[in-house]
Design a protein around this motif. Structure first.
Motif, mmCIF file in Angstrom:
data_model
loop_
_atom_site.group_PDB
_atom_site.id
_atom_site.type_symbol
_atom_site.label_atom_id
_atom_site.label_comp_id
_atom_site.label_asym_id
_atom_site.label_seq_id
_atom_site.Cartn_x
_atom_site.Cartn_y
_atom_site.Cartn_z
ATOM 1 N N GLY A 45 0.820 -1.212 0.000
ATOM 2 C CA GLY A 45 0.000 0.000 0.000
ATOM 3 C C GLY A 45 0.850 1.257 0.000
ATOM 4 O O GLY A 45 0.576 2.210 -0.737
ATOM 5 N N LEU A 46 1.902 1.260 0.823
ATOM 6 C CA LEU A 46 2.792 2.425 0.862
ATOM 7 C C LEU A 46 3.487 2.651 -0.471
ATOM 8 O O LEU A 46 3.644 3.788 -0.917
ATOM 9 C CB LEU A 46 3.845 2.244 1.969
ATOM 10 N N ALA A 47 3.904 1.586 -1.112
ATOM 11 C CA ALA A 47 4.621 1.705 -2.382
ATOM 12 C C ALA A 47 3.732 2.304 -3.470
ATOM 13 O O ALA A 47 4.243 2.917 -4.409
ATOM 14 C CB ALA A 47 5.145 0.340 -2.825
ATOM 15 N N HIS A 48 2.416 2.156 -3.350
ATOM 16 C CA HIS A 48 1.514 2.643 -4.387
ATOM 17 C C HIS A 48 0.903 4.002 -4.077
ATOM 18 O O HIS A 48 0.066 4.483 -4.836
ATOM 19 C CB HIS A 48 0.427 1.603 -4.658
ATOM 20 N N GLU A 49 1.301 4.644 -2.972
ATOM 21 C CA GLU A 49 0.797 5.980 -2.685
ATOM 22 C C GLU A 49 1.373 6.958 -3.701
ATOM 23 O O GLU A 49 2.500 6.798 -4.173
ATOM 24 C CB GLU A 49 1.185 6.411 -1.269
#
Length: 128
Positions: free
Chosen positions: A17-21
């Motif tokens: 999720g963090l990588a896709h922010e």
């Protein structure tokens, strides 16, 4: 409050999720992906239970995270010490010219020191 049990799948979901922010730089994405790959490596090599034990011990004993095992005036002196170790203390914190470094390795025979976040000041008997 007791620390929660480490849940690998949940952590990997959060990293994804963090990588896709939207506000991520390529460097941040690479760091997040590296962290996820490291966790997959720990699981694949059968060391997940060891990692959970490490987290439990690390969280239970804050002193482990704030104590330098050795102190050196220069990187050359620190590397000389590291190469002289028969079994280097993986993950240990050492101080080099006043700055904390972690003992790490790239391969089973390639040890090095990685800069670490600054150590917090030691607590006094009256508290921090």
């Amino acid at each position: 409050m007791a620390p929660k049990e480490f849940n690998l799948e949940r952590v990997l979901e959060e990293l994804e999720g963090l990588a896709h922010e939207d506000a991520r730089t390529p460097e941040q994405i690479a760091a997040i992906e590296s962290a996820a790959k490291a966790l997959h490596f720990i699981r694949r090599t059968g060391r997940l239970d060891d990692f959970r034990d490490y987290l439990r011990d690390f969280n239970a004993d804050a002193e482990l995270a704030t104590r330098a095992e050795q102190s050196f005036s220069s990187m050359a002196e620190a590397m000389e010490w590291l190469h002289a170790q028969q079994d280097p203390p993986y993950g240990a914190t050492v101080e080099v010219a006043g700055l904390p470094h972690l003992v790490s390795r790239q391969r089973s025979d390639k040890w090095f020191l990685v800069p670490a976040p600054p150590l917090p000041p030691p607590e006094t008997e009256d508290g921090p």
